[in-house]
Design an enzyme around this catalytic site. Structure first.
Site, PDB file in Angstrom:
ATOM      1  N   GLY B 152       0.838  -1.327   0.122  1.00  0.00           N
ATOM      2  CA  GLY B 152       0.040  -0.147   0.066  1.00  0.00           C
ATOM      3  C   GLY B 152       0.880   1.227   0.074  1.00  0.00           C
ATOM      4  O   GLY B 152       2.128   1.248   0.356  1.00  0.00           O
ATOM      5  N   CYS B 153       0.301   2.201  -0.254  1.00  0.00           N
ATOM      6  CA  CYS B 153       0.803   3.930  -0.611  1.00  0.00           C
ATOM      7  C   CYS B 153       1.443   4.087   0.938  1.00  0.00           C
ATOM      8  O   CYS B 153       2.805   4.221   1.084  1.00  0.00           O
ATOM      9  CB  CYS B 153       0.153   4.742  -1.025  1.00  0.00           C
ATOM     10  SG  CYS B 153      -1.619   4.885  -0.337  1.00  0.00           S
ATOM     11  N   TYR B 154       0.663   4.345   1.924  1.00  0.00           N
ATOM     12  CA  TYR B 154       1.070   4.552   3.313  1.00  0.00           C
ATOM     13  C   TYR B 154       2.130   3.579   3.820  1.00  0.00           C
ATOM     14  O   TYR B 154       3.119   3.981   4.477  1.00  0.00           O
ATOM     15  CB  TYR B 154      -0.124   4.527   4.334  1.00  0.00           C
ATOM     16  CG  TYR B 154      -1.142   5.813   4.093  1.00  0.00           C
ATOM     17  CD1 TYR B 154      -0.564   7.067   3.998  1.00  0.00           C
ATOM     18  CD2 TYR B 154      -2.440   5.722   3.876  1.00  0.00           C
ATOM     19  CE1 TYR B 154      -1.623   8.255   3.854  1.00  0.00           C
ATOM     20  CE2 TYR B 154      -3.263   6.560   3.618  1.00  0.00           C
ATOM     21  CZ  TYR B 154      -2.677   7.837   3.594  1.00  0.00           C
ATOM     22  OH  TYR B 154      -3.807   8.974   3.366  1.00  0.00           O
ATOM     23  N   THR B 156       4.146   1.642   2.433  1.00  0.00           N
ATOM     24  CA  THR B 156       5.586   1.883   1.577  1.00  0.00           C
ATOM     25  C   THR B 156       6.370   3.219   2.368  1.00  0.00           C
ATOM     26  O   THR B 156       7.509   2.920   2.586  1.00  0.00           O
ATOM     27  CB  THR B 156       5.402   2.431   0.175  1.00  0.00           C
ATOM     28  OG1 THR B 156       4.760   1.167  -0.530  1.00  0.00           O
ATOM     29  CG2 THR B 156       6.870   2.573  -0.462  1.00  0.00           C
TER      30      THR B 156
END
Lengths: 349, 349, 349, 349
Positions: B152-154, B156
């Site tokens: 996921g973006c967060y 990462t």
């Protein structure tokens, strides 16, 4: 009603200054009799701010204490820090009430002032006399103030969010972390690369991490409720928007706590103080919900997994974080209803 | 060089999908052979995205496993969560390599998946087989993966910032607080009031406080380095910008620590991994400094007064937080240099 | 392939300069051998632009013609107008190819230069020698240029939109009105109140109405296709965004005209020039559809009620309006494919 | 003062509806007695709009003509077009004054309404009775109106800018071109891809070129001053901001004209109408200079080279373009000062 109070504004061409004008122009008990700007003296204020055309067509005065004394009862000093402290002793001498929007009178310790503000100018005098104007919390002291030191924008949002929990000993003061975010207007109208449009737009920037001059101000205020010196972690970020401050605050609960009960206690704490609004359970405020207004909105989340409380507090930095709270303090100092002239609904969307 | 790899993209009309196209179109070893969108099948992708006019004039296909098998060697599934898990078993059966950008394969525990994602769809199978693709950290596993679960973006941004400090036992894992901020593209192209322009512009909004589905993903990753189950506090905010994620992270230092030494240790940790850049002492990254690129930039501040470490980590959520890292993982899976096709400098300003 | 061309950039710390770096760093036939900035000489360029950390770690040089001559084959002068004209004679003397991104060599008439640019500096020499680099239109001349004058941002968008219609005598040149809008990056990195974040955000501002220095440049170019001196009406607006220019252009049709036919004629006119894209009937380009790329997208509307043609042309002002077209011109001057190093898809969203 | 007027608002949960509430709540002669929304009936309006928490805690009613009749004297219909025309006949029958903010009553020709609005709903009745509420221009008619049709946002900005020049026969009506730009709030709260945050941010988009339904409304108004049917060219663009409309308007001067003289004539034309402000020579208004307020600011440029006049007119589309002008019209209809309840200074920055 008697004659209106006559107000002068020193530093009228900053964002704090024009925001004072926006509210005071419609204040029923105040007349703006003098707008002062040493940098633009002689010009009309609408030359600098065309949105005031035909509404406020006052010429900007030089700083002249005698003239200010003749024309005014109260003076707002909306100057950069380091400047108002050079003027205020004379204004007090002239028996004017002073509401200072710079940071010069916020810290009771000259040593801390020197450390965090890094000015080379002389230390402010009259520090003892200055009353710290967090309106909802120190109203009693404010009512009799002659020299009112208006709180910083971040400290306003942070303190209103934390003080009830600290007063009620709900949270561990040593665990407080404040993640603060601000729109660009907090940096004022002074040009700088960090608020150059192409640099800030579509960007999110941390700055002054652990170094912001509002840290000792917040610590000083919170310490009054903790009963001992309190130290916080405080980070500031620039957000690509003009107005608005959000403080997302974290602290360890001293013991498990029910969210609804906490909400009720906060509502009780701020009962009768219309400018603080506590959100319902599971709702958190966004900055736009207070834009252009003097409200401070607060929401909560308790995480049972970690035993931590998250408090989210938002204000419009130019209003509740500056001009609006200054007028709220004037209202208190004059014995008027604290909402006088400030009854505007947030501008949404 | 042998023949290029043939790639299919399922979910081509989402932001993750078009970003895959932006990078893959210039990737020297990959041909995009199929763009798939069940909602827009039959249309040209440039109907949905005019910026692709004359550059990518592919017609969108239906999801058809046989056809995908014929036309592709690798499949990117850039669908909403709950959808890819219904397709991937068949894709694996067809002996295709799969890189999944949805959240369906990130949590090793089906129970946690059900709790945090709140889907009613059946549990994903093949959870054991899925390799978690945090490229800089799990490269060894990634190289042999058949089913790659892209982070996921967060997670990462958060994990890259925290893992070195946790690995080196510099910080107390129980004290971790992550204050996360994201631009609107993280919410995808799906319409919603929270990302309606007039609602988000000039606004800053918290959402899913302590409830975001990325919480267990971050905890799962960090726990691997702590050696026991780790629990974090995690808050998410929507920022009025399109791209960019910042995680401002707080933790108590286990013992006093020198900032420069910490910086050196982080640089050593990420040596040879060009997409992580560690800022010099006293410098913190802003989101725009990685915009449009696959970089993750990290900066630090140690506050001796509180004994706390602040870590600030930024990525472009659509690139390192989605499509870019997916391609980086493909590169690793294929034995290519991990930067292949991703060597773009951030777009600034 | 032979040795790469060695390029120097004078004015590397402006937005045009760093955008040249973004593209040239990946250009297969060019090496950046010198980045020059008189204001920041001695520092690393990544001090000014942290997004370049670890990617471009060049120290900034002083302007030193001998050194430039030793290190370079071609020089990009990305300075403010009035400065490059003082350097270029020496650069030409040193037998360097020069691509000038300032406005100093665009106007063939020194009189017009003085009138519209209002410099007190001496008139540029070598005006005759300078080739005007509107790549799609003057490619023949550009191929043999030694001194290339790169077009202005507005003139690029306006001229590409109008020249085909004028060439084909579809519109009355006397009726041309150009309503132009630009993002803030067009004003560069130089600080100013008009691009101060709080002033431009959530604002739309006209400026230099009928007074912009790009007016004579556009008129000079259009006049070449009209066959006589052409006068236009031209208005510029600042839009709250960083990148992007749109010219909405109006002209009276000489005779009734079919929209599809016009589209076909424009496509024929720009056949073989991949950076100009003509939209289908009823579709108009938006600025983001070319963001970060070298494309110029054009759409049309014919109003039968008024007999007027509306042409809408968009570019990224920093790319096709500056650095991108400069590289496109270098490609032409060197005999390379004009797209070399510029094949990037627009960054969307 | 007698009893206040009781007002109902149909369509309270749109942006026009909440803006009516923002102003009416402080209007000294008006009580809001009913807020109506068929889609959210039964909920509190502060559920939809948390910025109204504790300020406006009214429950939303269903549309019920009998109830509206009992509770109100005047009704604002702030619905989408096609809906208010189905309600208004009954409201008029119930002897309520009606101020309609939809477009249903603006065009006197049902044929034009069908052509440009493309509704399938029945034609509005009572078209003859409806008074077009361009406050500064048609005040005489407005004072006696029972059914007031509030002008569109673009038509307000355009008409106020053009009518004086047309009345004075300064410009050729056949030459009028209006290049209009609007913030996203003009599209309302209804979700759509064109106002999805990631699509509009950092973007500038033309839409409905030569097709906007405000074209016949502007033409109808201007024709009254020209004395014959007038046809205009009109282009609309979405700008990445929430509030604000700018019309940049072009027309050929009938004969040479002095700019200062024109300014004086405009000031004379609008004498006594405080909401129109004419800028000094060489100054042009920006949208933010009227944000949150009911002002329409107008500036000029005459180009002697082309014989053309450029007129730039700005309003806040939600205020002067909708709710503010509706209240200004109510004031006129009730015989109050037209500024009552609207004396707010623009919010700047």
């Amino acid at each position: 009603m008697n004659n209106p109070i006559r107000a002068a504004i020193i530093g009228s061409t900053g964002y704090g200054g024009v925001e004072l004008i926006r509210f005071l122009i419609n204040h029923p008990y105040v007349d703006i009799t003098s707008v002062i700007s040493s940098s633009s003296a002689g010009e009309s204020i609408s030359d600098s701010y065309p949105h005031l055309n035909q509404l406020v067509e006052l010429d900007l005065d030089q700083v002249d204490i005698d003239l200010i004394q003749k024309k005014s009862d109260v003076v707002f000093t909306a100057t950069p820090s380091g400047i108002s402290s050079a003027l205020i002793p004379d204004l007090l001498e002239a028996e004017l009430k002073v509401i200072d929007l710079s940071g010069d009178y916020r810290l009771k310790s000259g040593e801390l002032y020197v450390k965090w503000y890094q000015h080379k100018s002389p230390l402010p005098t009259h520090l003892e006399q200055a009353v710290y104007g967090l309106s909802e919390v120190f109203a009693e002291d404010i009512r009799t103030a002659e020299l009112l030191s208006n709180p910083g924008c971040y400290p306003t949002a942070a303190s209103l969010g934390l003080i009830p929990a600290l007063s009620m000993k709900k949270i561990d003061p040593k665990s407080i972390i404040i993640d603060a975010k601000s729109g660009a207007s907090g940096a004022g109208r002074k040009l700088g690369l960090s608020v150059h449009y192409s640099e800030l737009n579509e960007n999110l920037k941390p700055y002054k991490v652990n170094q912001h001059q509002h840290i000792p101000e917040i610590e000083q205020t919170l310490s009054r409720f903790v009963g001992e010196q309190t130290t916080i972690t405080f980070t500031t970020h620039l957000v690509p928007m003009t107005r608005g401050i959000m403080c997302t605050m974290y602290a360890n609960l001293v013991e498990p706590c029910d969210e609804q009960q906490l909400i009720d206690q906060y509502r009780k704490y701020f009962k009768g103080r219309p400018f603080v609004r506590i959100r319902d359970k599971g709702r958190w405020p966004s900055t736009k919900e207070v834009a252009g207004s003097n409200y401070c909105d607060i929401g909560f989340s308790i995480d049972e997994r970690t035993g931590r409380l998250t408090i989210i507090s938002v204000i419009d930095n130019v209003v509740k974080g500056a001009a609006g709270q200054a007028i709220q303090n004037l209202n208190l100092m004059m014995g008027w209803d604290e909402t006088t002239g400030l009854e505007m609904i947030p501008v949404y969307p």
